[in-house]
Design an enzyme around this catalytic site. Structure first.
Site, PDB file in Angstrom:
ATOM      1  N   LYS A  62      23.900  17.513  55.689  1.00  0.00           N
ATOM      2  CA  LYS A  62      22.836  17.534  56.704  1.00  0.00           C
ATOM      3  C   LYS A  62      23.057  18.794  57.537  1.00  0.00           C
ATOM      4  O   LYS A  62      23.869  18.815  58.453  1.00  0.00           O
ATOM      5  CB  LYS A  62      22.883  16.286  57.589  1.00  0.00           C
ATOM      6  CG  LYS A  62      21.739  16.248  58.585  1.00  0.00           C
ATOM      7  CD  LYS A  62      21.782  14.992  59.433  1.00  0.00           C
ATOM      8  CE  LYS A  62      20.530  14.838  60.299  1.00  0.00           C
ATOM      9  NZ  LYS A  62      20.182  15.985  61.095  1.00  0.00           N
ATOM     10  N   ARG A  79      14.101  22.395  60.248  1.00  0.00           N
ATOM     11  CA  ARG A  79      13.427  22.076  59.008  1.00  0.00           C
ATOM     12  C   ARG A  79      12.284  23.050  58.756  1.00  0.00           C
ATOM     13  O   ARG A  79      11.518  23.338  59.670  1.00  0.00           O
ATOM     14  CB  ARG A  79      12.883  20.660  59.132  1.00  0.00           C
ATOM     15  CG  ARG A  79      12.299  20.109  57.871  1.00  0.00           C
ATOM     16  CD  ARG A  79      12.126  18.630  58.044  1.00  0.00           C
ATOM     17  NE  ARG A  79      11.677  17.981  56.863  1.00  0.00           N
ATOM     18  CZ  ARG A  79      11.838  16.678  56.648  1.00  0.00           C
ATOM     19  NH1 ARG A  79      12.459  15.942  57.544  1.00  0.00           N
ATOM     20  NH2 ARG A  79      11.398  16.128  55.548  1.00  0.00           N
ATOM     21  N   GLU A  93      16.138  23.306  54.982  1.00  0.00           N
ATOM     22  CA  GLU A  93      16.666  23.493  56.329  1.00  0.00           C
ATOM     23  C   GLU A  93      17.163  24.935  56.419  1.00  0.00           C
ATOM     24  O   GLU A  93      17.973  25.371  55.597  1.00  0.00           O
ATOM     25  CB  GLU A  93      17.820  22.498  56.551  1.00  0.00           C
ATOM     26  CG  GLU A  93      18.350  22.466  57.955  1.00  0.00           C
ATOM     27  CD  GLU A  93      17.644  21.463  58.869  1.00  0.00           C
ATOM     28  OE1 GLU A  93      16.630  20.849  58.462  1.00  0.00           O
ATOM     29  OE2 GLU A  93      18.108  21.304  60.010  1.00  0.00           O
ATOM     30  N   PHE A 141      15.599  21.291  49.865  1.00  0.00           N
ATOM     31  CA  PHE A 141      15.947  19.933  49.424  1.00  0.00           C
ATOM     32  C   PHE A 141      14.779  19.117  48.873  1.00  0.00           C
ATOM     33  O   PHE A 141      14.976  18.010  48.399  1.00  0.00           O
ATOM     34  CB  PHE A 141      16.682  19.155  50.514  1.00  0.00           C
ATOM     35  CG  PHE A 141      15.995  19.116  51.863  1.00  0.00           C
ATOM     36  CD1 PHE A 141      14.863  18.342  52.053  1.00  0.00           C
ATOM     37  CD2 PHE A 141      16.509  19.830  52.931  1.00  0.00           C
ATOM     38  CE1 PHE A 141      14.247  18.290  53.288  1.00  0.00           C
ATOM     39  CE2 PHE A 141      15.898  19.781  54.185  1.00  0.00           C
ATOM     40  CZ  PHE A 141      14.756  19.010  54.357  1.00  0.00           C
ATOM     41  N   LYS A 189      20.381   9.198  57.433  1.00  0.00           N
ATOM     42  CA  LYS A 189      21.321  10.227  57.876  1.00  0.00           C
ATOM     43  C   LYS A 189      22.542   9.547  58.467  1.00  0.00           C
ATOM     44  O   LYS A 189      22.445   8.482  59.074  1.00  0.00           O
ATOM     45  CB  LYS A 189      20.652  11.126  58.916  1.00  0.00           C
ATOM     46  CG  LYS A 189      20.052  10.351  60.069  1.00  0.00           C
ATOM     47  CD  LYS A 189      19.098  11.205  60.870  1.00  0.00           C
ATOM     48  CE  LYS A 189      18.420  10.340  61.922  1.00  0.00           C
ATOM     49  NZ  LYS A 189      17.303  10.901  62.600  1.00  0.00           N
TER      50      LYS A 189
HETATM   51  P1  AMP Z   1      17.038  14.103  62.646  1.00  0.00           P
HETATM   52  O1  AMP Z   1      16.410  15.384  63.120  1.00  0.00           O
HETATM   53  O2  AMP Z   1      18.302  13.770  63.365  1.00  0.00           O
HETATM   54  O3  AMP Z   1      16.032  12.977  62.579  1.00  0.00           O
HETATM   55  O4  AMP Z   1      17.529  14.311  61.119  1.00  0.00           O
HETATM   56  C1  AMP Z   1      16.659  14.612  60.057  1.00  0.00           C
HETATM   57  C2  AMP Z   1      16.615  16.103  59.863  1.00  0.00           C
HETATM   58  O5  AMP Z   1      17.772  16.567  59.199  1.00  0.00           O
HETATM   59  C3  AMP Z   1      15.504  16.577  58.981  1.00  0.00           C
HETATM   60  O6  AMP Z   1      14.279  16.639  59.648  1.00  0.00           O
HETATM   61  C4  AMP Z   1      15.984  17.947  58.544  1.00  0.00           C
HETATM   62  O7  AMP Z   1      15.565  18.915  59.493  1.00  0.00           O
HETATM   63  C5  AMP Z   1      17.494  17.855  58.657  1.00  0.00           C
HETATM   64  N1  AMP Z   1      18.216  18.033  57.382  1.00  0.00           N
HETATM   65  C6  AMP Z   1      19.301  18.806  57.222  1.00  0.00           C
HETATM   66  N2  AMP Z   1      19.755  18.764  55.966  1.00  0.00           N
HETATM   67  C7  AMP Z   1      18.916  17.953  55.264  1.00  0.00           C
HETATM   68  C8  AMP Z   1      18.849  17.509  53.910  1.00  0.00           C
HETATM   69  N3  AMP Z   1      19.764  17.883  52.991  1.00  0.00           N
HETATM   70  N4  AMP Z   1      17.849  16.658  53.570  1.00  0.00           N
HETATM   71  C9  AMP Z   1      16.942  16.259  54.487  1.00  0.00           C
HETATM   72  N5  AMP Z   1      16.950  16.643  55.773  1.00  0.00           N
HETATM   73  C10 AMP Z   1      17.929  17.487  56.172  1.00  0.00           C
END
Ligand code: AMP
Length: 667
Positions: A345, A350, A395, A436, A518
């Site tokens: 992650k 994004r 990302e 991704f 996540k």
């Molecule tokens: P959050 O912003 O905490 O809701 O976490 C989701 C976000 O993680 C996504 O919107 C992406 O911007 C980010 N992200 C980073 N690496 C990845 C990955 N390998 N797959 C999907 N999302 C990712």
């Protein structure tokens, strides 16, 4: 259509807090509209705008200009209006007052139409270049001259982007379903309260002139609730008692085909399954087009089939799929299933990349076009993606140009906002993009393919270049120990955590899905919006140093306060946001001042940690954060994306459960 009809609707919507009632009122309104163009314009105005969300345009007429337009329309001095505005804060109410007073002398009043209001607001928004301010004022004052006092109130509120009728996208979506598709109700819903002391079944008995099917056993329940009301209901509507088989035989729930407005069923399971199919189709169409007004027109004219055929339009961003959160490896696996794809992650932002030949555009998850800020990403796309047309997601992270170490989001966030010196910034903070997912390839949506196939497709079209564009680091495993090792490796590389993804799941645009989760280390943070602030004292005077935070009611879109934050920001510009910077961001947003306190337009989203959530009568959410602390600005999130009251209620319950000795292994 007369604008007063829309204004009546606004009034009705504003005076009820019940989501079900709002939906009902709006659905009845939509049903009356036959003309596609009118439907489109009316729906956008109901959502308080003249532009669909895929367009980056906003009405965006400044308060000062609006005041000038009011002054022009009613012959009241700008100073006078401004003084009243400072006192009351709502220009809508002020214009209503002025218009009521001035009404006797206006000879020009004539019926405003929805079309006229829409067209003028759009022209005002789009006016550019020399003399544009004057034209903006003219378009608005022209409307005001012809408006009734109530119309004037809503015109001004729309101009300022603050309609205050409490209709969020969810309600509009439900209303579209209700207006064009058979409404499905089941027994359990009949007794469920819908707000304002009413239950669902009271609402049903208020129905008139509808075509209703009642599954035979459900009729018995209805009778038990109130035989007198039932009789009236049967008289007022065209009711038919049916067997389950007849319902099963319905090919479509589109009213034009089914010829049924409402079905009352026995089984909640069957009912919610039927209902969900329509909601899913609407959600998908909305997420792909980002235009509910367009979705409404398709639903009205083409039903399920039309919605199913809705695709994306290249270079208009779609709503992305979001992940749920897990608190341990075990929980993550049990949510998405084993084996799963695990990925880093990355701690960047994004990107949704649209490509057609050499033309490339980059959007953030807020659907903002950041192509100009990231020529390096555009170049990487042109070099590394070997497809003619596609939409891919990834990302983008920044890295240190000397050590090549990945940098945290805060650093690269400076580039997202940057409008000048882009080349210089690009050299200072170079980026790499980790792809991704793939959403679209050469004329076809790929979202319905299983994730593993999408990943294979993605691998086929990407020629990886380290430190430019690569595929997200991924392993496939069903073992906890391997996942643990991968998690630790991810953290040691500077990532936020890891993602778990079900291998067979489709991409669901706009949905927070259970098949992608996540796992992060840090304590749960909240993303909240600043709605007010206070000037500091002593050496901090001249800065806004404490901030009123608000969450969002998912149903009504209303912002509700939840605490006051004054720590976590820096005094000097080291690594992080300073009070000074925050003051600079908030100052232009101030709408009202009283003593040390100011009220601001809710725009600045912040990520916040806290020690605990407590119940509190002090804030409008009914909750207060204990020791809220600023973590960072979330420039990548919009006010619509902040944490909701419903989520805070959930966290409160979880926290209580933990305090009472329940809890998980918390890993
Ligand atoms: P959050 O912003 O905490 O809701 O976490 C989701 C976000 O993680 C996504 O919107 C992406 O911007 C980010 N992200 C980073 N690496 C990845 C990955 N390998 N797959 C999907 N999302 C990712």
């Amino acid at each position: 259509m007369k604008y007063t009809e829309l204004v009546d609707l606004y009034d009705q919507l504003a005076t009820t807090s019940s989501k079900i009632r709002k939906t009902e009122i709006l659905a009845r309104f939509l049903e009356k509209i036959d003309d596609d163009t009118l439907l489109r314009k009316a729906l956008l105005l109901i959502m308080g705008t003249v532009f669909p969300p895929w367009s980056e345009e906003e009405i965006g007429v400044a308060t000062k200009l609006t005041i000038r337009a009011i002054s022009r329309a009613y012959g009241v001095s700008e100073e006078n209006i401004e003084a009243k505005w400072k006192e009351k804060g709502d220009l809508g109410l002020i214009v209503e007052e002025i218009a009521t007073r001035k009404k006797q002398v206006t000879l020009f009043q004539r019926d405003l139409t929805v079309e006229k209001v829409y067209d003028n607001l759009k022209k005002a928004a789009e006016a550019e270049g020399e003399g544009s301010q004057e034209r903006k004022i003219m378009y608005i004052s022209e409307l005001l001259i012809h408006a009734t006092s109530k119309e004037a109130k809503y015109i001004v509120r729309t101009v300022l982007g603050d309609l205050r009728v409490g209709v969020a996208e969810g309600i509009v979506k439900d209303a579209i379903a209700k207006a064009y598709f058979t409404d499905i109700i089941w027994e359990a819903l009949l007794t469920q309260p819908c707000g304002e002391g009413k239950s669902r079944y009271d609402l049903i008995f208020e129905e008139k002139g509808r075509r209703v099917w009642i599954e035979k056993p459900a009729y018995i329940t209805l009778g038990r609730l109130s035989s007198l009301k039932l009789r009236r209901f049967m008289e007022n509507n065209e009711v038919k008692l049916v067997e389950r088989e007849e319902i099963e035989k319905l090919e479509s729930l589109w009213k034009k085909k089914s010829n049924v407005d409402m079905i009352i069923l026995v089984s909640a399971e069957k009912g919610s399954e039927m209902k969900q199919k329509i909601i899913d189709l609407l959600e998908r169409a909305f997420a792909l087009t980002n235009d509910l007004a367009h979705v409404a027109v398709v639903a009205k004219n083409e039903g399920e089939e039309g919605l199913r055929n809705v695709s994306l339009v290249l270079f208009r961003p779609i709503r992305v799929m979001l992940a749920q959160r897990a608190y341990s490896i075990r929980e993550a696996f049990s949510t998405v299933g084993r084996p799963a794809a695990l990925e880093y992650k990355y701690d960047g932002f994004r990107v949704q990349i649209h490509k057609d030949g050499d033309k490339v555009k980059i959007f953030t998850r807020r659907l903002e076009d950041v192509t100009r800020q990231f020529p390096d990403v555009v170049r990487a796309v042109r070099e590394c993606i070997k497809a003619d047309q596609c939409v891919v997601e990834g990302e983008t992270i920044g890295y240190d140009k000397e050590t090549k170490k990945w940098l945290p989001f805060q650093k690269i966030s400076r580039r997202i906002r940057r409008k000048y010196d882009i080349e210089k910034m690009m050299k200072e903070i170079p980026t790499m993009t980790n792809l991704f997912d793939i959403i679209y390839l050469d004329g076809k949506l790929t979202i319905d393919l299983p994730f593993k196939e999408r990943r294979t497709l993605l691998a086929k079209i990407v020629e990886e270049k380290p430190y430019e564009m690569v595929l997200a680091k991924q392993i496939i495993t069903d073992r906890d120990e391997e996942a643990q090792r991968f998690f630790e490796e991810a953290l040691s590389m500077g990532n936020e955590g890891i993602m778990f993804k079900n291998l067979d799941a489709a991409y669901k645009p706009g949905v927070r899905v259970g098949h992608m989760v996540k796992l992060k280390t840090t304590l749960e943070t909240l993303d909240l919006v600043i709605v007010g602030a206070e000037w500091g004292e002593g050496k901090r005077s001249g800065w806004l140093t404490s901030y009123i935070l608000a969450c969002r009611d998912e149903d009504t879109g209303e912002l509700l306060t939840i605490g006051k934050m004054s720590t976590g920001l820096k005094e000097k510009s080291e690594d992080g946001t300073t009070y000074e910077e925050m003051t600079r961001l908030l100052k232009p947003l101030i709408v009202k001042e009283k003593g040390k306190e100011v009220e601001v337009i809710p725009k600045i989203v912040v990520e916040v940690t806290y020690e605990e959530i407590q119940k509190s009568p002090h804030y409008t959410s009914g909750y207060a954060l204990r020791f809220p602390r600023f973590v960072r600005l979330r420039t990548d999130k919009s006010v619509e994306e902040i944490d909701t009251l419903q989520r805070i209620e959930h966290l409160y319950r979880v926290q209580r459960h933990r305090n009472e000795g329940g809890g998980s292994d918390g890993k």
